[in-house]
Design a protein around this motif. Structure first.
Motif, PDB file in Angstrom:
ATOM      1  N   ASP A   1       0.859  -1.185   0.000  1.00 41.94           N
ATOM      2  CA  ASP A   1       0.000   0.000   0.000  1.00 41.94           C
ATOM      3  C   ASP A   1       0.896   1.236   0.000  1.00 41.94           C
ATOM      4  OD1 ASP A   1      -1.859   1.974   0.314  1.00 41.94           O
ATOM      5  OD2 ASP A   1      -2.595   1.288   2.268  1.00 41.94           O
ATOM      6  N   THR A   2       1.116   1.811  -1.157  1.00 40.44           N
ATOM      7  CA  THR A   2       1.999   2.974  -1.253  1.00 40.44           C
ATOM      8  C   THR A   2       1.355   4.240  -0.712  1.00 40.44           C
ATOM      9  OG1 THR A   2       1.269   3.407  -3.522  1.00 40.44           O
ATOM     10  CG2 THR A   2       3.193   2.002  -3.239  1.00 40.44           C
TER      11      THR A   2
ATOM     12  N   VAL B   1       0.341   4.675   2.155  1.00 37.94           N
ATOM     13  CA  VAL B   1       0.635   4.844   3.584  1.00 37.94           C
ATOM     14  C   VAL B   1       1.481   6.089   3.831  1.00 37.94           C
ATOM     15  CG1 VAL B   1       0.455   2.384   4.103  1.00 37.94           C
ATOM     16  CG2 VAL B   1       2.673   3.334   3.415  1.00 37.94           C
TER      17      VAL B   1
ATOM     18  N   THR C   1       4.945   8.212  -2.424  1.00 41.00           N
ATOM     19  CA  THR C   1       3.929   7.252  -2.847  1.00 41.00           C
ATOM     20  C   THR C   1       4.233   6.689  -4.229  1.00 41.00           C
ATOM     21  OG1 THR C   1       2.477   8.889  -3.884  1.00 41.00           O
ATOM     22  CG2 THR C   1       2.197   8.506  -1.514  1.00 41.00           C
TER      23      THR C   1
ATOM     24  N   GLY D   1       4.508  -0.532   3.947  1.00 37.03           N
ATOM     25  CA  GLY D   1       3.219  -0.652   3.284  1.00 37.03           C
ATOM     26  C   GLY D   1       2.802  -2.090   3.071  1.00 37.03           C
TER      27      GLY D   1
ATOM     28  N   SER E   1       1.359  -5.545   4.732  1.00 33.56           N
ATOM     29  CA  SER E   1       0.601  -6.044   5.869  1.00 33.56           C
ATOM     30  C   SER E   1       1.224  -7.333   6.401  1.00 33.56           C
ATOM     31  CB  SER E   1      -0.856  -6.303   5.475  1.00 33.56           C
ATOM     32  OG  SER E   1      -0.944  -7.410   4.590  1.00 33.56           O
TER      33      SER E   1
ATOM     34  N   ASN F   1     -10.495  -5.421   5.332  1.00 30.95           N
ATOM     35  CA  ASN F   1     -10.336  -4.108   4.709  1.00 30.95           C
ATOM     36  C   ASN F   1     -10.863  -4.076   3.271  1.00 30.95           C
ATOM     37  OD1 ASN F   1      -8.417  -5.634   3.397  1.00 30.95           O
ATOM     38  ND2 ASN F   1      -6.695  -4.297   3.879  1.00 30.95           N
TER      39      ASN F   1
ATOM     40  N   LYS G   1      -9.810  -5.921   0.724  1.00 29.83           N
ATOM     41  CA  LYS G   1      -8.876  -6.441  -0.260  1.00 29.83           C
ATOM     42  C   LYS G   1      -9.048  -7.949  -0.407  1.00 29.83           C
ATOM     43  CE  LYS G   1      -5.418  -2.809   0.206  1.00 29.83           C
ATOM     44  NZ  LYS G   1      -3.985  -2.473   0.454  1.00 29.83           N
TER      45      LYS G   1
ATOM     46  N   GLN H   1      -3.713  -4.623   7.714  1.00 30.48           N
ATOM     47  CA  GLN H   1      -3.406  -3.214   7.524  1.00 30.48           C
ATOM     48  C   GLN H   1      -1.895  -3.005   7.379  1.00 30.48           C
ATOM     49  OE1 GLN H   1      -5.873  -0.711   7.411  1.00 30.48           O
ATOM     50  NE2 GLN H   1      -7.251  -2.469   7.355  1.00 30.48           N
TER      51      GLN H   1
END
Length: 534
Positions: free
Chosen positions: A135-136, A138, A150, A166, A168, A403, A405, A509
């Protein structure tokens, strides 16, 4: 022309020697079983076993952590008043750990493999690659400007050797499993059991290497292609082959890469091997280095920070030109001295995921050896034909995480897994359930026991997700999906550099300050000690 089985084991022994595994005395008397008197590795057939296997050496990029006892938790004042790390004596078995955090370039190799073998353009595989992407976002902050991070931090070569963030807890575990398969694949290729470079030229979809598939059903690997999966070691001179697959008895397969347990991580971070003093042994070593300060006292680097952390409000790296930690966000791995085990950044840079489910206390009444909370036991799924089931593009199972995903449960080409059942637990004394995350934690099952939020995801008739937030009054965020992370980060104050401190975060997350590194259990004896001749 076939080569005999003795020659096969001799070839394996040569491969093992090339991998840096030392020799030890045979487990039999001159190749004869002490149990039956039968020959082991008889060229006419019979039991095949690597009797020349020696001490396992640290895998590439890892260091050996000799097991031992230590005081886990804090013995100093708990200034945060968390009371979640009370001291307890624990023993940790010997293991290996990455000397640095997993870096961007390492994770990008993983992403490249997934995108090549399971291209997102194929509808069957679309969610596989997407589910592994960090997850960029973040890096974004409502009142801060970091948009360049990002778009550049994960991919740009300038950050190649920076710790990946980023990611989880779920994604970190998938990376570790992928790494296990790739290392075993390379080893079998060098040993002559797989076609050279097939991992690059032949791997696509379900036709790739999986350790579990090879051990359980080698004929199913690469779709049963014998031109890729050799049934034995090829003899280049005579083009012969052995009518046998590699097995665990050959000693070729590595133990699995995984996240370290909380006990392992804390033990490794403290690094007591270099300091046998009473205060250190009893938990009074404050940081991974000796002393009670964050700056070095060595003359050539006097005053330099020993780790990358937030030194004060609005101070992430000191003033320009002054002696600081040399970084504003994360820093390149190995930028600071290692601890006595040879591990870098066990304090600062990024905090790190560990394997454990979080609970406010460590239960020691039942176990003080390799302590770990989070065991969920699986087994291979057996089909109606009595054989293990291999996941195919038609039988892929995707799980929707809290979440929203989507995550693939098992990759195509891997063995399908199911939870152990009553047939495996009946009359057992050591465990009686597949899911042991909330065992004797005093609160009952998961979210209800701790009154944690229960957000739900529903799909409409078009398959679109409808997110429903839990608006009821809740008293905690602790549940069976809460995972421990350890160590301070570039974003944390010095308090969190203490290896005994612990925090938790939802397993699905990610943040801009949590990374991870892998561990591996050491098989066999503890590391041999070099004894003095005097």
């Amino acid at each position: 022309m076939k080569i005999n089985r003795l020659m096969t084991l001799q070839v394996i022994a040569g491969i093992i020697a090339s991998l840096g595994i030392t020799s030890c005395s045979n487990t039999s008397t001159q190749g004869v079983s002490t149990a039956t008197g039968w020959k082991i590795n008889d060229k006419k057939g019979g039991f095949q076993y690597n009797t020349n296997y020696g001490d396992q050496q640290a895998p590439l990029g890892m260091v050996t952590i000799e097991g031992g006892t230590f005081t886990m938790g804090r013995v100093q004042d708990d200034v945060m008043y968390d009371w979640n790390n009370n001291p307890t004596q624990q023993y940790v078995q010997s293991f290996y750990m990455d000397e640095t955090e997993v870096t961007n370039v390492m994770y990008n190799e993983y992403l490249y493999w997934l995108k090549t073998v399971f291209p997102p353009s194929d509808e069957n595989y679309r969610h596989i690659y997407e589910g592994a992407l960090p997850d960029t976002m973040v890096w974004r902050n409502r009142l801060g400007f970091s948009e360049s991070l990002t778009t550049s931090y994960l991919r740009h070569p300038a950050y190649a050797n920076y710790p990946v963030v980023g990611v989880s807890w779920v994604q970190a575990n998938d990376f570790a499993k992928w790494r296990t398969d790739r290392v075993n694949e390379a080893t079998l290729e060098r040993a002559g059991y797989l076609k050279k470079n097939a991992k690059i030229t032949e791997a696509y979809g379900e036709n790739h290497f999986s350790t579990e598939t090879y051990l359980a059903s080698p004929d199913a690997l690469y779709g049963g292609n014998r031109d890729v999966v050799f049934q034995g070691v090829r003899n280049k001179a005579k083009d012969g082959k052995k009518n046998i697959y590699a097995t665990q008895e050959f000693g070729l397969f590595t133990a699995e890469f995984r996240l370290p347990t909380e006990a392992e991580w804390e033990y490794a971070a403290v690094g007591l091997i270099g300091n046998r003093e009473y205060n250190s042994y009893k938990g009074r070593k404050k940081y991974p280095w000796d002393g009670a300060h964050t700056r070095t006292g060595k003359r050539n680097k006097l005053g330099d920070q020993m780790a990358n952390f937030k030194q004060g409000r609005g101070d992430y790296g000191g003033i320009s030109g002054w002696s600081t930690d040399g970084a504003d966000i994360t820093n390149q791995v190995k930028s600071y001295p290692p601890n006595d085990f040879g591990l870098y950044d066990m304090a600062g840079n990024v905090a790190e995921w560990v394997a454990d489910v979080y609970r406010p206390s460590i239960t020691t009444d039942d176990n003080d050896f390799n302590y770990f909370r989070g065991n969920v036991y699986y087994k291979n799924k057996i089909g109606a034909d009595g054989k293990v089931e291999i996941v195919t593009p038609e039988t892929i199972v995707y799980d929707t995480l809290p979440n929203g995903k989507v995550k693939v449960r098992n990759l195509p080409g891997q063995v399908a897994q199911v939870l152990v059942d009553d047939s495996d637990t009946f009359l057992r004394q050591n465990f009686n359930a597949s899911d042991n995350r909330d065992y004797k934690d005093g609160a009952g099952r998961g979210t209800k026991g701790y009154n944690a939020p229960e957000h739900t995801l529903l799909a409409d008739e078009n398959g679109e997700l409808i997110r429903k937030y839990d608006t009821n009054n809740r008293t905690t965020l602790v549940n069976d999906q809460s995972r421990v992370y350890k160590g301070g980060s570039w974003k944390d104050r010095a308090y969190w550099l203490d290896p005994a401190t612990r925090r938790f975060y939802a397993e699905d997350q990610a943040t801009d300050y949590i990374g991870f590194r892998c561990a591996m259990t050491k098989v066999g004896a503890k590391p041999s000690k070099k004894r003095s001749k005097n």
